[in-house]
Design a protein around this motif. Structure first.
Motif, PDB file in Angstrom:
ATOM      1  N   VAL A   1     -25.362 -87.430 -70.806  1.00 44.43           N
ATOM      2  CA  VAL A   1     -24.842 -87.864 -72.109  1.00 44.43           C
ATOM      3  C   VAL A   1     -23.373 -87.469 -72.214  1.00 44.43           C
ATOM      4  O   VAL A   1     -23.043 -86.278 -72.132  1.00 44.43           O
ATOM      5  CB  VAL A   1     -25.643 -87.227 -73.262  1.00 44.43           C
ATOM      6  CG1 VAL A   1     -25.114 -87.709 -74.615  1.00 44.43           C
ATOM      7  CG2 VAL A   1     -27.131 -87.546 -73.117  1.00 44.43           C
TER       8      VAL A   1
ATOM      9  N   GLY B   1     -25.430 -82.758 -70.580  1.00 44.51           N
ATOM     10  CA  GLY B   1     -24.235 -83.306 -71.210  1.00 44.51           C
ATOM     11  C   GLY B   1     -23.125 -83.530 -70.202  1.00 44.51           C
ATOM     12  O   GLY B   1     -23.158 -83.031 -69.079  1.00 44.51           O
TER      13      GLY B   1
ATOM     14  N   PRO C   1     -24.535 -92.974 -72.660  1.00 45.94           N
ATOM     15  CA  PRO C   1     -25.400 -92.215 -71.745  1.00 45.94           C
ATOM     16  C   PRO C   1     -25.825 -93.051 -70.537  1.00 45.94           C
ATOM     17  O   PRO C   1     -25.960 -94.274 -70.623  1.00 45.94           O
ATOM     18  CB  PRO C   1     -26.598 -91.849 -72.625  1.00 45.94           C
ATOM     19  CG  PRO C   1     -26.038 -91.806 -74.015  1.00 45.94           C
ATOM     20  CD  PRO C   1     -25.026 -92.909 -74.057  1.00 45.94           C
TER      21      PRO C   1
ATOM     22  N   VAL D   1     -33.854 -80.087 -71.300  1.00 43.61           N
ATOM     23  CA  VAL D   1     -32.454 -80.289 -71.672  1.00 43.61           C
ATOM     24  C   VAL D   1     -31.663 -79.037 -71.331  1.00 43.61           C
ATOM     25  O   VAL D   1     -32.047 -77.926 -71.711  1.00 43.61           O
ATOM     26  CB  VAL D   1     -32.309 -80.580 -73.185  1.00 43.61           C
ATOM     27  CG1 VAL D   1     -30.856 -80.896 -73.512  1.00 43.61           C
ATOM     28  CG2 VAL D   1     -33.216 -81.713 -73.611  1.00 43.61           C
TER      29      VAL D   1
ATOM     30  N   ALA E   1     -26.514 -83.747 -75.873  1.00 39.76           N
ATOM     31  CA  ALA E   1     -27.632 -83.983 -74.968  1.00 39.76           C
ATOM     32  C   ALA E   1     -28.950 -83.645 -75.657  1.00 39.76           C
ATOM     33  O   ALA E   1     -29.957 -84.354 -75.498  1.00 39.76           O
ATOM     34  CB  ALA E   1     -27.463 -83.152 -73.688  1.00 39.76           C
TER      35      ALA E   1
ATOM     36  N   VAL F   1     -32.199 -83.943 -69.103  1.00 38.24           N
ATOM     37  CA  VAL F   1     -31.041 -84.439 -69.853  1.00 38.24           C
ATOM     38  C   VAL F   1     -29.962 -83.368 -69.855  1.00 38.24           C
ATOM     39  O   VAL F   1     -30.227 -82.206 -70.189  1.00 38.24           O
ATOM     40  CB  VAL F   1     -31.419 -84.797 -71.306  1.00 38.24           C
ATOM     41  CG1 VAL F   1     -30.194 -85.325 -72.053  1.00 38.24           C
ATOM     42  CG2 VAL F   1     -32.529 -85.844 -71.326  1.00 38.24           C
TER      43      VAL F   1
END
Length: 290
Positions: free
Chosen positions: A136, A106, A280, A11, A22, A104
């Motif tokens: 996300v 944001g 998402p 992440v 996220a 992942v």
């Protein structure tokens, strides 16, 4: 005999709200699958005064990690590691994600930390990552509850099969319904769909139904508990999928990375989805680590 390596989600965190969202999303998935989370803040040493995080000094990286640790404590997730790396964000995240199950990041609606969320870094990551990537949006929140709906775009490609597998698994572990979307392109010289006496007798309808039927082969049997429905009407893929995203927990599309694109891989559609979906987005690559 070597010990089995625990699957990991990488992440990207940056001290912003969307970075923490996220992290929340990744932690939720990791908790369901008993995976680990590796949260990484990248300080760009080549841009003093404008590091990856919009903070004045690199020592504020410690604050980014503290905020992430507080967030993890709040949601009760303990299977995460926190670290700072130095370099260019896209390069670092792509490198670390090579052996991860998922990357992942944001997405902010506009302004602020836009380079990671809406600009070059997210597009480089989603285009070049061999690992499947989830973006996300900043208005997503795990506290809003689930819609109980997962949406997947299909186009008949190999990448579509990878996306279907991801979507069926995601829906199955949540008890969600799955909406399978194919967006055929009706020739411009055809009458609009509403003009046809029987909309299900249009030439594009038969081709779309056959494509979805062939694409679905084997998946309902593998996930018998997942209820699904299909949607195939002409339109623009971004508009159709974005509309479905308003009542979805996740939109899934296929992407093979590098320079090989189709309408529902990582071309203009996937880039458009990064800007316009209300939930998402997962871009699933065929060569993600198994």
């Amino acid at each position: 005999m070597s010990a089995q390596v625990q699957p990991t989600i990488v992440v990207g965190i940056d001290g912003s709200r969307d970075g923490l969202l996220a992290l929340d999303w990744a932690a939720d998935l990791a908790a369901r699958r008993h995976w680990a989370v590796r949260a990484v803040h990248v300080a760009d040493d080549d841009r003093p005064g404008q590091p990856l995080v919009a903070v004045p000094h690199l020592e504020d990286s410690a604050e980014v990690l503290e905020d992430a640790a507080d967030e993890l404590a709040t949601i009760g997730f303990t299977g995460a590691s926190l670290e700072v790396r130095h370099g260019h964000a896209a390069e670092v995240l792509l490198h670390l994600a090579r052996t991860a199950r998922l990357l992942v990041i944001g997405r902010r609606g506009g302004g602020g930390f836009a380079e990671l969320t809406l600009g070059s870094i997210s597009q480089v990551c989603t285009a070049l990552a061999r690992t499947s990537t989830v973006v996300v949006p900043d208005h997503w929140s795990r506290d809003d509850g689930d819609f109980g709906m997962v949406v997947v775009g299909v186009d008949g490609s190999d990448a579509c099969q990878a996306a279907l597998g991801f979507a069926f698994e995601f829906a199955g572990e949540r008890g969600s319904e799955l909406t399978i979307v194919h967006v055929p392109r009706a020739p411009q010289d055809f009458p609009p769909p509403g003009v046809w006496i029987d909309p299900e007798d249009t030439p594009w309808y038969h081709d779309a139904r056959q494509l979805i039927t062939e694409s679905l082969a084997g998946w309902p049997e593998k996930y018998p508990d997942v209820e699904f429905r299909t949607h195939y009407r002409p339109g623009h893929p971004v508009q159709v999928l974005a509309q479905h995203s308003k009542a979805a927990d996740l939109v899934v599309v296929g992407g093979v990375g590098r320079a090989k694109f189709t309408a529902l891989r990582l071309g203009s559609v996937s880039r458009g989805l990064l800007h316009h979906t209300q939930c998402p987005v997962a871009i699933v690559h065929t060569d993600s680590p198994s």
